[in-house]
Motif scaffolding. Structure first.
Motif, PDB file in Angstrom:
ATOM      1  N   ILE A 303       0.868  -1.072  -0.032  1.00 51.64           N
ATOM      2  CA  ILE A 303      -0.084   0.004  -0.077  1.00 51.64           C
ATOM      3  C   ILE A 303       0.752   1.251  -0.062  1.00 51.64           C
ATOM      4  CG2 ILE A 303      -1.734   1.314   1.545  1.00 51.64           C
ATOM      5  CD1 ILE A 303      -2.854  -1.214   2.160  1.00 51.64           C
ATOM      6  N   LEU A 304       1.832   1.202   0.813  1.00 50.73           N
ATOM      7  CA  LEU A 304       2.830   2.372   0.741  1.00 50.73           C
ATOM      8  C   LEU A 304       3.264   2.424  -0.453  1.00 50.73           C
ATOM      9  CD1 LEU A 304       4.582   1.734   4.287  1.00 50.73           C
ATOM     10  CD2 LEU A 304       3.348   3.982   3.695  1.00 50.73           C
ATOM     11  N   MET A 305       4.028   1.655  -1.014  1.00 49.76           N
ATOM     12  CA  MET A 305       4.746   1.771  -2.379  1.00 49.76           C
ATOM     13  C   MET A 305       3.695   2.156  -3.431  1.00 49.76           C
ATOM     14  SD  MET A 305       7.558   1.763  -3.927  1.00 49.76           S
ATOM     15  CE  MET A 305       8.818   1.006  -2.780  1.00 49.76           C
ATOM     16  N   MET A 306       2.381   1.494  -3.495  1.00 52.69           N
ATOM     17  CA  MET A 306       1.508   1.937  -4.205  1.00 52.69           C
ATOM     18  C   MET A 306       0.989   3.449  -4.351  1.00 52.69           C
ATOM     19  SD  MET A 306      -2.291   0.036  -4.829  1.00 52.69           S
ATOM     20  CE  MET A 306      -1.657  -1.570  -4.198  1.00 52.69           C
ATOM     21  N   ILE A 307       0.996   3.727  -3.198  1.00 52.72           N
ATOM     22  CA  ILE A 307       0.852   5.213  -3.360  1.00 52.72           C
ATOM     23  C   ILE A 307       1.962   6.063  -3.661  1.00 52.72           C
ATOM     24  CG2 ILE A 307       0.045   7.223  -1.814  1.00 52.72           C
ATOM     25  CD1 ILE A 307      -1.497   5.008  -0.063  1.00 52.72           C
ATOM     26  N   VAL A 308       3.151   5.754  -3.198  1.00 52.33           N
ATOM     27  CA  VAL A 308       4.233   6.554  -3.407  1.00 52.33           C
ATOM     28  C   VAL A 308       4.529   6.703  -5.086  1.00 52.33           C
ATOM     29  CG1 VAL A 308       6.836   6.477  -3.600  1.00 52.33           C
ATOM     30  CG2 VAL A 308       5.572   6.137  -1.640  1.00 52.33           C
ATOM     31  N   ILE A 309       4.342   5.569  -5.851  1.00 49.76           N
ATOM     32  CA  ILE A 309       4.520   5.552  -7.323  1.00 49.76           C
ATOM     33  C   ILE A 309       3.255   6.173  -7.977  1.00 49.76           C
ATOM     34  CG2 ILE A 309       5.752   3.428  -7.272  1.00 49.76           C
ATOM     35  CD1 ILE A 309       3.643   1.961  -8.156  1.00 49.76           C
ATOM     36  N   GLY A 310       2.245   6.903  -7.109  1.00 51.52           N
ATOM     37  CA  GLY A 310       1.144   7.608  -7.787  1.00 51.52           C
ATOM     38  C   GLY A 310       1.374   9.186  -7.208  1.00 51.52           C
ATOM     39  N   MET A 311       2.849   9.317  -7.108  1.00 51.32           N
ATOM     40  CA  MET A 311       3.217  10.686  -6.692  1.00 51.32           C
ATOM     41  C   MET A 311       4.247  11.215  -7.400  1.00 51.32           C
ATOM     42  SD  MET A 311       2.954  10.061  -2.285  1.00 51.32           S
ATOM     43  CE  MET A 311       3.885  11.721  -2.011  1.00 51.32           C
ATOM     44  N   GLY A 312       4.172  10.772  -8.644  1.00 53.68           N
ATOM     45  CA  GLY A 312       4.995  11.376  -9.469  1.00 53.68           C
ATOM     46  C   GLY A 312       4.966  12.659 -10.162  1.00 53.68           C
ATOM     47  N   GLY A 313       3.515  13.145  -9.915  1.00 59.20           N
ATOM     48  CA  GLY A 313       3.311  14.626 -10.356  1.00 59.20           C
ATOM     49  C   GLY A 313       2.856  14.634 -11.612  1.00 59.20           C
ATOM     50  N   ASN A 314       1.710  15.488 -12.020  1.00 58.40           N
ATOM     51  CA  ASN A 314       0.916  15.658 -13.142  1.00 58.40           C
ATOM     52  C   ASN A 314       0.420  17.218 -13.232  1.00 58.40           C
ATOM     53  OD1 ASN A 314       0.256  15.420 -15.989  1.00 58.40           O
ATOM     54  ND2 ASN A 314      -0.001  12.973 -15.582  1.00 58.40           N
ATOM     55  N   SER A 315      -0.151  17.624 -14.383  1.00 60.05           N
ATOM     56  CA  SER A 315      -0.980  18.724 -14.592  1.00 60.05           C
ATOM     57  C   SER A 315      -2.210  18.400 -13.926  1.00 60.05           C
ATOM     58  CB  SER A 315      -0.980  19.290 -15.935  1.00 60.05           C
ATOM     59  OG  SER A 315      -1.649  18.495 -16.589  1.00 60.05           O
ATOM     60  N   ALA A 316      -2.847  19.529 -13.474  1.00 58.52           N
ATOM     61  CA  ALA A 316      -4.291  19.487 -13.187  1.00 58.52           C
ATOM     62  C   ALA A 316      -5.096  19.348 -14.344  1.00 58.52           C
ATOM     63  CB  ALA A 316      -4.749  20.742 -12.246  1.00 58.52           C
ATOM     64  N   LYS A 317      -4.657  19.831 -15.344  1.00 59.48           N
ATOM     65  CA  LYS A 317      -5.638  19.732 -16.520  1.00 59.48           C
ATOM     66  C   LYS A 317      -5.766  18.308 -17.077  1.00 59.48           C
ATOM     67  CE  LYS A 317      -5.691  21.800 -21.304  1.00 59.48           C
ATOM     68  NZ  LYS A 317      -5.086  22.806 -22.458  1.00 59.48           N
ATOM     69  N   THR A 318      -4.733  17.613 -16.665  1.00 64.26           N
ATOM     70  CA  THR A 318      -4.446  16.213 -17.228  1.00 64.26           C
ATOM     71  C   THR A 318      -5.849  15.397 -16.549  1.00 64.26           C
ATOM     72  OG1 THR A 318      -2.305  15.984 -17.510  1.00 64.26           O
ATOM     73  CG2 THR A 318      -3.280  13.823 -17.167  1.00 64.26           C
ATOM     74  N   SER A 319      -5.846  15.753 -15.248  1.00 62.93           N
ATOM     75  CA  SER A 319      -7.063  15.065 -14.371  1.00 62.93           C
ATOM     76  C   SER A 319      -8.494  15.778 -15.036  1.00 62.93           C
ATOM     77  CB  SER A 319      -6.853  15.488 -12.986  1.00 62.93           C
ATOM     78  OG  SER A 319      -5.840  14.836 -12.641  1.00 62.93           O
ATOM     79  N   GLN A 320      -8.406  16.928 -15.234  1.00 64.05           N
ATOM     80  CA  GLN A 320      -9.640  17.485 -15.715  1.00 64.05           C
ATOM     81  C   GLN A 320     -10.133  16.876 -17.047  1.00 64.05           C
ATOM     82  OE1 GLN A 320      -8.488  21.565 -16.007  1.00 64.05           O
ATOM     83  NE2 GLN A 320      -8.659  22.054 -13.784  1.00 64.05           N
ATOM     84  N   HIS A 321      -9.336  16.456 -17.843  1.00 58.50           N
ATOM     85  CA  HIS A 321      -9.345  15.818 -19.200  1.00 58.50           C
ATOM     86  C   HIS A 321     -10.001  14.571 -18.959  1.00 58.50           C
ATOM     87  CE1 HIS A 321      -7.865  15.329 -23.462  1.00 58.50           C
ATOM     88  NE2 HIS A 321      -9.008  15.104 -23.342  1.00 58.50           N
TER      89      HIS A 321
END
Length: 425
Positions: A303-321
């Motif tokens: 669980i720890l590693m799963m969340i860490v590898i999801g913290m690479g960073g990205n634009s808010a616009k990507t999530s909006q899309h």
């Protein structure tokens, strides 16, 4: 087209079996949060620095970057940099093939992630290592804006203009830059492409917008990826985001936030304490199940590693899309509103990607309990893509969105099959 499924033996579960939270759970979680925040406010940066050092000593793998991870696991990794046509400088990681004639494979991570996802769970559970052991020349991509791809020829991450991109630009600019660089470097004419989630989606942006790249791909392996919903199910509840996702997106827009989930050692340290604490660890487990779907038993370390590898960073616009995609059920370019759409696309609605131009062979894989990728959408995707080699439900009763990266039995459930498929292309 071959369709493989274990559904007859293991029907997908539609209900949720994880326990409901009690008032006591909520109180204990709140107390844990307050204690952590109080320590930070009282002791300031000295406490944070000490906390990071202690967390690093307790869980060093959480803080490793991709080259260090690979070296720790006994693999040699190179770092390359690629410039896109619109000025972004992307980091590429490579585990070189054993021979000059080794066929290249490009692995592309999912949303908010990074190349570490392909090696974070050790040699027996990591696709990059499995491919390298078989003699392939393995390349790990990083899309613009993540921890390894935050450079630009003229812009800085502090500029809002730097973050003015979505997954459209990743497919149109990032992937061709990486593909061309890999083929030039290796002297090969084609490569294998494997993408998880967003990594699978953006290759269809590329191949529909720049169809000449179909001839550069031996095989596309799309894992846990969604495009449009069946026409009669667009805008139906199962294809819409949960209400909290919409609220989050509205908050991001109002607050003017440009970057989401940026990499930070401080955040990793706080995550370690939060998810390891007996009071608050249930929150982390619930977060994973609520957002990704039910899985087999997941360890605390996973669980720890799963969340860490999801913290690479990205634009808010990507999530909006992405929210736009799952709200509409349509595989479209970014929706700027009727007036701007008319200028950009010649229509009040955003232009749809023409996936009939995707002629490269495609191998599709999905999980029975993946909350983010409904089975109906996967099966519909297989009918609109013109060259589908197979559609395969991973043969596990519970297999969620992130299980494609970290399941305990990935080799037997998925990787052996994928490696066998590559021999035919």
């Amino acid at each position: 087209m071959a369709v493989q499924s274990s559904e007859d033996d293991h029907p997908a579960e539609t209900g949720s079996r994880h326990r409901c939270w009690t008032a006591g759970d909520i109180v204990r979680s709140a107390v844990g949060c307050i204690l952590i925040l109080t320590m930070i406010s009282v002791h300031g940066e000295s406490f944070v620095s000490m906390a990071i050092q202690r967390a690093r000593s307790m869980k060093p793998k959480l803080f490793m970057k991709a080259p260090e991870r690979a070296e720790n696991d006994g693999y040699r990794m190179e770092t390359h940099h690629v410039q896109t046509d619109d000025g972004y400088i992307l980091g590429l990681h490579r585990i070189p093939g054993k021979r000059e004639s080794s066929k290249p494979v490009l692995l592309q991570h999912g949303q908010h992630s990074m190349s570490d996802c392909w090696i974070a769970f050790g040699p027996s559970r990591s696709l990059a290592y499995q491919l390298a052991d078989k003699g392939y020349d393995v390349w790990l991509g990083n899309i613009r804006g993540n921890i390894y791809s935050k450079d630009h020829t003229t812009l800085n991450p502090s500029d809002s203009a730097f973050w003015n991109f979505s997954w459209h630009e990743m497919g149109f600019y990032d992937l061709p830059a990486m593909i061309d660089y890999i083929l030039r470097t290796t002297g090969q004419s084609k490569l294998y492409y494997m993408g998880h989630s967003l990594g699978g989606r953006i290759v269809f942006v590329l191949l529909s917008m720049r169809p000449e790249y179909n001839d550069k791909l031996r095989l596309v392996v799309a894992m846990a990826s969604r495009l449009s919903a069946p026409p009669d199910q667009q805008r139906t509840p199962e294809f819409r985001p949960p209400r909290n996702v919409n609220l989050f997106q509205r908050f991001v827009e109002v607050a003017g936030i440009n970057e989401l989930f940026p990499y930070s050692e401080r955040r990793i340290a706080m995550l370690y304490y939060f998810c390891s604490n007996s009071i608050t660890r249930a929150i982390c487990r619930k977060f994973v199940q609520d957002s990704m779907g039910e899985s087999e038993v997941i360890s605390e370390d996973d669980i720890l590693m799963m969340i860490v590898i999801g913290m690479g960073g990205n634009s808010a616009k990507t999530s909006q899309h992405y929210t736009q995609l799952i709200e509409s059920g349509k595989f479209q370019q970014f929706d700027y509103g009727p007036e701007v759409n008319l200028q950009m696309y010649g229509s009040n609605q955003p232009a749809e990607y023409d996936v009939t131009r995707v002629t490269a062979p495609v191998s599709i894989h999905y999980g029975a309990t993946d909350k983010r990728v409904p089975e109906e959408g996967v099966l519909y995707m297989s009918t609109i893509l013109p060259n589908v080699a197979e559609v395969r439900k991973v043969p596990s009763e519970k297999f969620n969105h992130m299980d494609f990266i970290c399941h305990m039995n990935l080799k037997e459930l998925l990787y052996d099959h994928i490696l066998s498929c590559l021999e035919n292309y």
